[in-house]
Motif scaffolding. Structure first.
Motif, PDB file in Angstrom:
ATOM      1  N   PHE A   1       3.283  71.718  24.484  1.00  0.00           N
ATOM      2  CA  PHE A   1       4.418  71.784  23.561  1.00  0.00           C
ATOM      3  C   PHE A   1       4.953  70.394  23.222  1.00  0.00           C
ATOM      4  O   PHE A   1       5.315  70.122  22.082  1.00  0.00           O
ATOM      5  CB  PHE A   1       5.526  72.688  24.111  1.00  0.00           C
ATOM      6  CG  PHE A   1       5.226  74.141  23.931  1.00  0.00           C
ATOM      7  CD1 PHE A   1       5.194  74.714  22.674  1.00  0.00           C
ATOM      8  CD2 PHE A   1       4.955  74.935  25.029  1.00  0.00           C
ATOM      9  CE1 PHE A   1       4.897  76.060  22.502  1.00  0.00           C
ATOM     10  CE2 PHE A   1       4.657  76.279  24.874  1.00  0.00           C
ATOM     11  CZ  PHE A   1       4.626  76.847  23.601  1.00  0.00           C
ATOM     12  N   MET A   2       4.974  69.508  24.207  1.00  0.00           N
ATOM     13  CA  MET A   2       5.434  68.144  23.943  1.00  0.00           C
ATOM     14  C   MET A   2       4.497  67.426  22.975  1.00  0.00           C
ATOM     15  O   MET A   2       4.937  66.639  22.135  1.00  0.00           O
ATOM     16  CB  MET A   2       5.537  67.356  25.247  1.00  0.00           C
ATOM     17  CG  MET A   2       6.693  67.778  26.123  1.00  0.00           C
ATOM     18  SD  MET A   2       6.683  66.958  27.737  1.00  0.00           S
ATOM     19  CE  MET A   2       7.074  65.290  27.268  1.00  0.00           C
ATOM     20  N   SER A   3       3.201  67.688  23.072  1.00  0.00           N
ATOM     21  CA  SER A   3       2.236  67.015  22.194  1.00  0.00           C
ATOM     22  C   SER A   3       2.317  67.526  20.759  1.00  0.00           C
ATOM     23  O   SER A   3       1.833  66.866  19.841  1.00  0.00           O
ATOM     24  CB  SER A   3       0.811  67.209  22.719  1.00  0.00           C
ATOM     25  OG  SER A   3       0.343  68.524  22.500  1.00  0.00           O
ATOM     26  N   LEU A   4       2.928  68.668  20.571  1.00  0.00           N
ATOM     27  CA  LEU A   4       3.028  69.241  19.226  1.00  0.00           C
ATOM     28  C   LEU A   4       4.290  68.812  18.482  1.00  0.00           C
ATOM     29  O   LEU A   4       4.461  69.149  17.316  1.00  0.00           O
ATOM     30  CB  LEU A   4       2.985  70.777  19.313  1.00  0.00           C
ATOM     31  CG  LEU A   4       1.664  71.354  19.823  1.00  0.00           C
ATOM     32  CD1 LEU A   4       1.803  72.849  20.048  1.00  0.00           C
ATOM     33  CD2 LEU A   4       0.530  71.051  18.869  1.00  0.00           C
ATOM     34  N   THR A   5       5.161  68.066  19.136  1.00  0.00           N
ATOM     35  CA  THR A   5       6.382  67.601  18.486  1.00  0.00           C
ATOM     36  C   THR A   5       6.095  66.370  17.636  1.00  0.00           C
ATOM     37  O   THR A   5       5.124  65.657  17.859  1.00  0.00           O
ATOM     38  CB  THR A   5       7.471  67.249  19.519  1.00  0.00           C
ATOM     39  OG1 THR A   5       7.001  66.189  20.329  1.00  0.00           O
ATOM     40  CG2 THR A   5       7.836  68.449  20.373  1.00  0.00           C
ATOM     41  N   ARG A   6       6.939  66.098  16.691  1.00  0.00           N
ATOM     42  CA  ARG A   6       6.752  64.947  15.812  1.00  0.00           C
ATOM     43  C   ARG A   6       7.503  63.714  16.294  1.00  0.00           C
ATOM     44  O   ARG A   6       7.151  62.608  15.933  1.00  0.00           O
ATOM     45  CB  ARG A   6       7.224  65.278  14.405  1.00  0.00           C
ATOM     46  CG  ARG A   6       6.378  66.311  13.744  1.00  0.00           C
ATOM     47  CD  ARG A   6       6.046  65.832  12.355  1.00  0.00           C
ATOM     48  NE  ARG A   6       5.141  66.761  11.724  1.00  0.00           N
ATOM     49  CZ  ARG A   6       3.893  66.461  11.464  1.00  0.00           C
ATOM     50  NH1 ARG A   6       3.399  65.302  11.761  1.00  0.00           N
ATOM     51  NH2 ARG A   6       3.122  67.347  10.874  1.00  0.00           N
ATOM     52  N   ARG A   7       8.507  63.890  17.086  1.00  0.00           N
ATOM     53  CA  ARG A   7       9.293  62.739  17.548  1.00  0.00           C
ATOM     54  C   ARG A   7       8.518  61.962  18.582  1.00  0.00           C
ATOM     55  O   ARG A   7       7.832  62.527  19.420  1.00  0.00           O
ATOM     56  CB  ARG A   7      10.631  63.208  18.116  1.00  0.00           C
ATOM     57  CG  ARG A   7      11.474  63.883  17.065  1.00  0.00           C
ATOM     58  CD  ARG A   7      12.845  64.171  17.537  1.00  0.00           C
ATOM     59  NE  ARG A   7      12.871  64.640  18.912  1.00  0.00           N
ATOM     60  CZ  ARG A   7      13.931  65.087  19.510  1.00  0.00           C
ATOM     61  NH1 ARG A   7      15.064  65.138  18.863  1.00  0.00           N
ATOM     62  NH2 ARG A   7      13.906  65.485  20.751  1.00  0.00           N
ATOM     63  N   THR A   8       8.630  60.650  18.555  1.00  0.00           N
ATOM     64  CA  THR A   8       7.897  59.789  19.472  1.00  0.00           C
ATOM     65  C   THR A   8       8.809  59.175  20.518  1.00  0.00           C
ATOM     66  O   THR A   8       8.642  58.035  20.898  1.00  0.00           O
ATOM     67  CB  THR A   8       7.162  58.680  18.684  1.00  0.00           C
ATOM     68  OG1 THR A   8       8.158  57.942  17.965  1.00  0.00           O
ATOM     69  CG2 THR A   8       6.121  59.218  17.785  1.00  0.00           C
ATOM     70  N   MET A   9       9.791  59.891  20.975  1.00  0.00           N
ATOM     71  CA  MET A   9      10.747  59.399  21.961  1.00  0.00           C
ATOM     72  C   MET A   9      10.061  58.917  23.206  1.00  0.00           C
ATOM     73  O   MET A   9       9.143  59.382  23.695  1.00  0.00           O
ATOM     74  CB  MET A   9      11.729  60.502  22.330  1.00  0.00           C
ATOM     75  CG  MET A   9      12.588  60.887  21.169  1.00  0.00           C
ATOM     76  SD  MET A   9      13.575  62.366  21.454  1.00  0.00           S
ATOM     77  CE  MET A   9      14.336  62.088  22.981  1.00  0.00           C
TER      78      MET A   9
END
Length: 118
Positions: free
Chosen positions: A110-118
């Motif tokens: 799920f984290m890899s599917l997010t767009r934010r690069t925090m």
């Protein structure tokens, strides 16, 4: 979040490769049962490095997806052995460890599917 997923993938991949060697040392299972773990570990390491270097998360997401599938099947086969009473010594502890690793893999996906690069 993608960078965090990449770092987790690197750690997870290295841990998975080492754990697979330790678990099977001296009594290797048939090759299809352990090769898939090394494929998942290699894909996670490759995907993590590529994401950190190039910013692309496609390979990372695919690696996490394969890893979720591998751990899903492994976890529920161990749970089935516990429920049916056909387990061997240490099966409960192994099921717990695999369950935690499955949860980490799902979170990593799920984290890899997010767009934010925090």
């Amino acid at each position: 979040m993608i960078r965090k997923s990449a770092f987790i993938a690197l750690i997870f991949g290295v841990f998975l490769a080492i754990a697979e060697i330790v678990r099977n040392w001296g009594g290797w299972q048939p090759w299809p049962f352990w090769v898939v773990d090394f494929i998942a570990a290699g894909a996670l390491i490759w995907g993590g490095l590529r994401t950190l270097n190039q910013g692309s998360s496609r390979l990372l997401s695919a690696a996490w997806g394969v890893t979720v599938g591998v751990f899903w099947m492994s976890y529920f086969s161990h749970v089935e052995a516990l429920v049916e009473g056909t387990q061997v010594a240490g099966e409960g502890r192994l099921a717990l460890i695999i369950g935690v690793m499955l949860l980490v893999a799902i979170v990593g996906l799920f984290m890899s599917l997010t767009r934010r690069t925090m």
